[in-house]
Scaffold this motif. Structure first.
Motif, PDB file in Angstrom:
ATOM      1  N   ASP A 149      -8.003  -6.287  -1.532  1.00  0.00           N
ATOM      2  CA  ASP A 149      -6.937  -6.676  -2.447  1.00  0.00           C
ATOM      3  C   ASP A 149      -5.615  -6.088  -1.953  1.00  0.00           C
ATOM      4  O   ASP A 149      -5.589  -5.166  -1.142  1.00  0.00           O
ATOM      5  CB  ASP A 149      -7.245  -6.174  -3.863  1.00  0.00           C
ATOM      6  N   VAL A 150      -4.544  -6.644  -2.443  1.00  0.00           N
ATOM      7  CA  VAL A 150      -3.197  -6.115  -2.199  1.00  0.00           C
ATOM      8  C   VAL A 150      -2.503  -6.066  -3.546  1.00  0.00           C
ATOM      9  O   VAL A 150      -2.522  -7.053  -4.303  1.00  0.00           O
ATOM     10  CB  VAL A 150      -2.394  -7.005  -1.229  1.00  0.00           C
ATOM     11  N   ARG A 151      -1.942  -4.928  -3.895  1.00  0.00           N
ATOM     12  CA  ARG A 151      -1.348  -4.777  -5.208  1.00  0.00           C
ATOM     13  C   ARG A 151       0.000  -4.068  -5.116  1.00  0.00           C
ATOM     14  O   ARG A 151       0.418  -3.622  -4.040  1.00  0.00           O
ATOM     15  CB  ARG A 151      -2.286  -4.015  -6.130  1.00  0.00           C
ATOM     16  N   ARG A 152       0.655  -3.988  -6.257  1.00  0.00           N
ATOM     17  CA  ARG A 152       1.921  -3.275  -6.337  1.00  0.00           C
ATOM     18  C   ARG A 152       1.677  -1.779  -6.560  1.00  0.00           C
ATOM     19  O   ARG A 152       0.611  -1.384  -7.033  1.00  0.00           O
ATOM     20  CB  ARG A 152       2.777  -3.836  -7.476  1.00  0.00           C
ATOM     21  N   LEU A 153       2.679  -0.983  -6.235  1.00  0.00           N
ATOM     22  CA  LEU A 153       2.584   0.448  -6.476  1.00  0.00           C
ATOM     23  C   LEU A 153       2.544   0.737  -7.974  1.00  0.00           C
ATOM     24  O   LEU A 153       3.176   0.038  -8.777  1.00  0.00           O
ATOM     25  CB  LEU A 153       3.786   1.172  -5.870  1.00  0.00           C
ATOM     26  N   THR A 154       1.817   1.785  -8.355  1.00  0.00           N
ATOM     27  CA  THR A 154       1.772   2.259  -9.735  1.00  0.00           C
ATOM     28  C   THR A 154       2.400   3.653  -9.799  1.00  0.00           C
ATOM     29  O   THR A 154       2.570   4.318  -8.765  1.00  0.00           O
ATOM     30  CB  THR A 154       0.326   2.345 -10.237  1.00  0.00           C
ATOM     31  N   PRO A 155       2.725   4.134 -10.980  1.00  0.00           N
ATOM     32  CA  PRO A 155       3.230   5.509 -11.090  1.00  0.00           C
ATOM     33  C   PRO A 155       2.281   6.534 -10.487  1.00  0.00           C
ATOM     34  O   PRO A 155       2.716   7.511  -9.882  1.00  0.00           O
ATOM     35  CB  PRO A 155       3.390   5.696 -12.602  1.00  0.00           C
ATOM     36  N   SER A 156       0.974   6.333 -10.620  1.00  0.00           N
ATOM     37  CA  SER A 156       0.013   7.270 -10.032  1.00  0.00           C
ATOM     38  C   SER A 156       0.087   7.266  -8.515  1.00  0.00           C
ATOM     39  O   SER A 156      -0.025   8.316  -7.859  1.00  0.00           O
ATOM     40  CB  SER A 156      -1.411   6.929 -10.479  1.00  0.00           C
ATOM     41  N   ASP A 157       0.277   6.083  -7.919  1.00  0.00           N
ATOM     42  CA  ASP A 157       0.449   6.003  -6.471  1.00  0.00           C
ATOM     43  C   ASP A 157       1.673   6.794  -6.026  1.00  0.00           C
ATOM     44  O   ASP A 157       1.642   7.533  -5.037  1.00  0.00           O
ATOM     45  CB  ASP A 157       0.612   4.550  -6.014  1.00  0.00           C
ATOM     46  N   VAL A 158       2.763   6.614  -6.755  1.00  0.00           N
ATOM     47  CA  VAL A 158       4.009   7.294  -6.403  1.00  0.00           C
ATOM     48  C   VAL A 158       3.844   8.796  -6.506  1.00  0.00           C
ATOM     49  O   VAL A 158       4.316   9.562  -5.656  1.00  0.00           O
ATOM     50  CB  VAL A 158       5.161   6.794  -7.297  1.00  0.00           C
ATOM     51  N   ASP A 159       3.142   9.243  -7.541  1.00  0.00           N
ATOM     52  CA  ASP A 159       2.872  10.674  -7.681  1.00  0.00           C
ATOM     53  C   ASP A 159       2.033  11.184  -6.513  1.00  0.00           C
ATOM     54  O   ASP A 159       2.281  12.273  -5.967  1.00  0.00           O
ATOM     55  CB  ASP A 159       2.151  10.920  -9.003  1.00  0.00           C
ATOM     56  N   GLU A 160       1.071  10.392  -6.079  1.00  0.00           N
ATOM     57  CA  GLU A 160       0.179  10.810  -4.997  1.00  0.00           C
ATOM     58  C   GLU A 160       0.922  10.966  -3.667  1.00  0.00           C
ATOM     59  O   GLU A 160       0.587  11.838  -2.858  1.00  0.00           O
ATOM     60  CB  GLU A 160      -0.953   9.791  -4.837  1.00  0.00           C
ATOM     61  N   ILE A 161       1.944  10.152  -3.432  1.00  0.00           N
ATOM     62  CA  ILE A 161       2.634  10.217  -2.137  1.00  0.00           C
ATOM     63  C   ILE A 161       3.819  11.171  -2.150  1.00  0.00           C
ATOM     64  O   ILE A 161       4.527  11.295  -1.147  1.00  0.00           O
ATOM     65  CB  ILE A 161       3.101   8.818  -1.683  1.00  0.00           C
TER      66      ILE A 161
END
Length: 477
Positions: free
Chosen positions: A241-253
């Motif tokens: 799958d390909v998806r948009r970034l989430t707040p959790s993704d942003v926190d992780e990076i």
């Protein structure tokens, strides 16, 4: 046709395109390009501390930092690389306007939310238009114009400046401002964001990188504007799958979940209403990251995006895998993100040099003069060359310069010069690698900013700035 316009011109720079002055310490904290300042800013432990948003600034007190003027000299930043000054653009606007007083530049604190700067732009653009309409030179110029009407606003906006301009005309609090605007020309504006912003935030915890990249990441994690530049399109590979970034993704990076959520709310409000009519200039032919994966907090960016249909759904191959498609861009913003409307004007150019590009300037002049051939004409072809260079090197060490779009060494000219004019070199020999790209090795003599220029005999020149830093800089990460 008249060679001047009686309209009021507003120039809005991109991120890092305004000189910033700290009123609490009486110092310029962004916008000086000499090697000593660059080394101090990017390599000393507290070199960028003044750029971090303070708790008071996040709460809305924006009195500490004052944006004094547009960039006067080239600067450099990790990932974003060289950012050219706006001198040529301002000079062109003043020569094309009926009077220099018809030109307004809008320096702004590019660390802050787009909405904050948009409200200020709306107020200042309104005042500028009113002042120009009552200026002694306005009425004589109006009588010579193609249309006998009062002056309107024309915006020339680079990079994030296009977001600020669109927000000013839709969310800026002046409901008549859009009607009083003749046109907007955007130069590499990331309407859908840029994967480069994810790379910036991840530099503190990703793969080992030179120290300047970590310095920028620490500052960027406090900046609403950087979170507003994160990609909002389908870009994150997640299995099949390909998806948009989430707040959790942003926190992780390494980003800030709250700032990213606020950014999403801002874009929801911005795109809930039609944007003003505008003409996008988009950079093409340059290697540009367009998608990413995240593994254990580390971003891996790739130079391809994913096909979507008219409903913005993924297009898949016979095996169900999302179809990849490289579309290139300007080295920072990939082409589709900069193309908010159609037709676009594609131009082989690097992001930080778009407002300074010799081929862009005549297009800007036509737009200011309201020559409608620019809008109605066909898109220019994609023929042109791409340039890929490191963003940070050390003096007297050899590094690779890659030229794409041609495999003919005889048809390419390459030169490199110190930004201060103290050194230059023009003779280079090229090899052709396995991907049919031209490559050459370059070594720089000293610490400083250097401008690489390549030109093919069939297209425009492309430039990029490289920062040569001290060779004893440790890695961070």
């Amino acid at each position: 046709m008249p060679r001047t316009t009686h309209d009021a011109i507003v120039i809005v720079p991109g991120i890092m395109g305004s000189e910033l002055y700290d009123t609490s310490t009486d110092t310029v904290i962004w916008g000086i390009a000499n090697p000593r300042w660059l080394t101090r800013a990017w390599l000393r432990p507290k070199g960028l501390t003044s750029l971090h948003l303070t708790p008071a600034e996040r709460e809305g007190d924006h009195t500490r930092v004052h944006p004094r003027r547009l960039l006067q000299t080239p600067v450099w930043s990790p990932f974003l690389r060289g950012i050219e000054p706006y001198t040529r653009l301002v000079n062109l606007a003043e020569a094309t306007a009926a009077h220099p007083d018809a030109v307004m530049t809008f320096p702004y604190d590019w660390r802050l939310p787009v909405a904050v700067n948009a409200r200020r732009l709306a107020e200042e653009a309104r005042t500028h238009l009113q002042n120009w309409r009552t200026h002694p030179a306005h009425d004589p110029a109006r009588r010579q114009a193609i249309e006998d009407r009062p002056a309107r606003l024309v915006f020339i906006a680079h990079s994030m400046g296009g977001l600020v301009t669109n927000a000013a005309l839709t969310l800026g609090g002046d409901s008549d401002l859009a009607a009083d605007t003749r046109g907007i020309l955007t130069l590499g504006t990331p309407f859908e964001g840029s994967v480069v912003a994810a790379n910036i935030l991840n530099a503190l915890q990703g793969a080992p990188l030179p120290l300047p990249h970590g310095r920028l990441a620490a500052a960027a994690a406090t900046m609403p504007a950087v979170h507003e530049l994160l990609p909002r399109f389908l870009c994150l590979e997640d299995g099949l799958d390909v998806r948009r970034l989430t707040p959790s993704d942003v926190d992780e990076i390494g980003g800030d979940k709250e700032l990213f959520t606020q950014a999403q709310d801002f874009y929801t409000a911005l795109y809930a209403r039609p944007l003003p009519k505008q003409q996008p200039v988009v950079g093409v032919r340059q290697d540009t990251v367009q998608s990413l994966t995240i593994a254990h907090g580390t971003v891996r960016a790739s130079e391809y995006c994913f096909l979507t249909n008219a409903d913005r759904e993924l297009v898949r191959d016979a095996n169900g895998a999302p179809r990849r498609m490289p579309v290139w861009g300007d080295g920072t913003v990939h082409r589709l993100s900069a193309a908010v409307s159609s037709p676009t004007i594609p131009l082989p150019a690097q992001h930080g040099a778009l407002a300074n590009n010799k081929r862009v300037l005549p297009l800007i002049e036509d737009f200011l003069l309201d020559h409608d051939a620019l809008i109605r004409g066909p898109e220019q072809g994609d023929d042109g060359i791409g340039l890929t260079v490191p963003d940070f090197v050390t003096p007297n060490s050899s590094w690779e310069c890659v030229i794409t779009g041609t495999d003919d060494p005889a048809g390419v000219e390459c030169s490199i010069a110190a930004a201060d004019g103290s050194w230059s070199r023009e003779q280079f020999s090229f090899d052709v690698d396995d991907d049919e790209r031209l490559t050459t090795r370059i070594s720089l003599p000293d610490v400083g900013l250097y401008r690489v220029t390549v030109k093919a005999d069939y297209g425009p020149e492309v430039t990029q700035i490289v920062f040569a830093g001290p060779d004893d800089v440790p890695s961070e990460g």
